[in-house]
Design an enzyme around this catalytic site. Structure first.
Site, PDB file in Angstrom:
ATOM      1  NE  ARG A   9      -3.952   2.135   0.557  1.00 21.83           N
ATOM      2  CZ  ARG A   9      -3.931   3.433   0.259  1.00 21.83           C
ATOM      3  NH1 ARG A   9      -2.861   3.962  -0.307  1.00 21.83           N
ATOM      4  NH2 ARG A   9      -4.969   4.196   0.545  1.00 21.83           N
ATOM      5  NE  ARG A  65      -3.498  -2.896   2.203  1.00 20.15           N
ATOM      6  CZ  ARG A  65      -4.461  -2.033   1.891  1.00 20.15           C
ATOM      7  NH1 ARG A  65      -4.975  -2.051   0.671  1.00 20.15           N
ATOM      8  NH2 ARG A  65      -4.915  -1.171   2.765  1.00 20.15           N
ATOM      9  CB  THR A 112      -5.776   6.617  -6.259  1.00 20.72           C
ATOM     10  OG1 THR A 112      -5.760   5.195  -6.054  1.00 20.72           O
ATOM     11  CG2 THR A 112      -4.354   7.155  -6.158  1.00 20.72           C
ATOM     12  CD  GLU A 127     -11.170   1.935  -3.450  1.00 18.17           C
ATOM     13  OE1 GLU A 127     -10.867   0.836  -3.962  1.00 18.17           O
ATOM     14  OE2 GLU A 127     -10.564   2.423  -2.492  1.00 18.17           O
TER      15      GLU A 127
END
Length: 259
Positions: free
Chosen positions: A137, A185, A143, A145
């Site tokens: 990530r 992430r 941003t 989706e």
């Protein structure tokens, strides 16, 4: 009077004041008022008890007080990587080992060479680092989706990021207070041939918000890039989303959150 309010509010850094997730309900999520999409940020045990989206819709309607719940459908829920009826998505099986080995191989405040394995969306990709695969990530930016939800400029942001990552040698830099988010992430700044991705995509007007949960090394660069995008009316900030239109949206959002 209205003109005075517009000028007064526009004199503040409104983007920064709204770059938070708002109050979370008992499920660990909240509605985004501009489009009534439900964002599941921090799934609680209540969410972990259900296995279908329909069951989750019923829980949201029970525990959330926002009027958006009345028309909620499955396609208006953003799980943000969480998998219903299972543990958060990590790209690995539920029997995989803990992250201790990953944490031992990566450290905060360091740079690592990376190889692109998979483009995901505008702010996420999968990299190979030191022979291991990491869903990553990108730090600080958010941003539109393009995966579970299809938002305006989501595809443009995803396409831009994929082209950018394929254009040269990739370096990632860890920063902040933690290496991984709640979905396992990796969190990182991303460079291609020494050009910072988060700065470049923000200049293109393809970043809609910041997640500012700490002090990050390149925050100022990205914020400056956002100002340029707005001045140049790039991407999300062009056409009907002119400065005045956005100020009215900010006023509406502020009033909605206060009421």
């Amino acid at each position: 009077m209205l003109l005075f309010m517009v000028l007064f509010i526009s004199s503040f850094d409104i983007d920064n004041s709204l770059a938070h997730r708002g109050s979370l309900d008992e499920l660990g999520g909240h509605f985004r008022n501009k489009d009534c999409v439900y964002l599941l940020h921090e799934p609680t045990e209540l969410v972990r008890s259900v296995s279908t989206v329909d069951e989750l819709v019923a829980l949201i309607q029970q525990f959330n007080s926002n009027d958006c719940k009345n028309g909620l459908t499955a396609d208006r829920i953003d799980l943000e990587g969480f998998t219903l009826g299972n543990s958060p998505f990590t790209g690995k099986s539920s029997n995989s080992p803990s992250l201790s080995s990953d944490i031992a191989s990566l450290e905060l405040g360091q740079r690592y060479g990376a190889t692109l394995e998979k483009c995901v969306d505008g702010d996420t990709a999968v990299f190979s680092i030191n022979g291991k695969s990491y869903s990553t990530r990108f730090l600080f930016i958010d941003t539109p989706e393009s995966t579970t939800q299809k938002e305006p400029f989501g595809k443009e942001a995803a396409d831009y990021t994929c082209r950018f990552l394929k254009s040269g040698d990739i370096t990632i830099e860890t920063d902040g207070d933690t290496l991984f988010d709640k979905y396992d992430r990796l969190l990182a700044w991303v460079f291609v041939d020494d050009q910072l991705h988060q700065e470049a995509i923000t200049k293109e007007g393809l970043v809609e918000d910041f997640y500012d949960y700490g002090d990050y090394l390149y925050e100022d660069k990205v914020r400056d890039a956002m100002q340029l995008a707005k001045i140049n009316e790039s991407g999300l900030y062009g056409g009907t989303t002119s400065l005045l239109a956005r100020i009215f949206k900010w006023i509406q959002a502020i009033l909605t959150n206060l009421l």
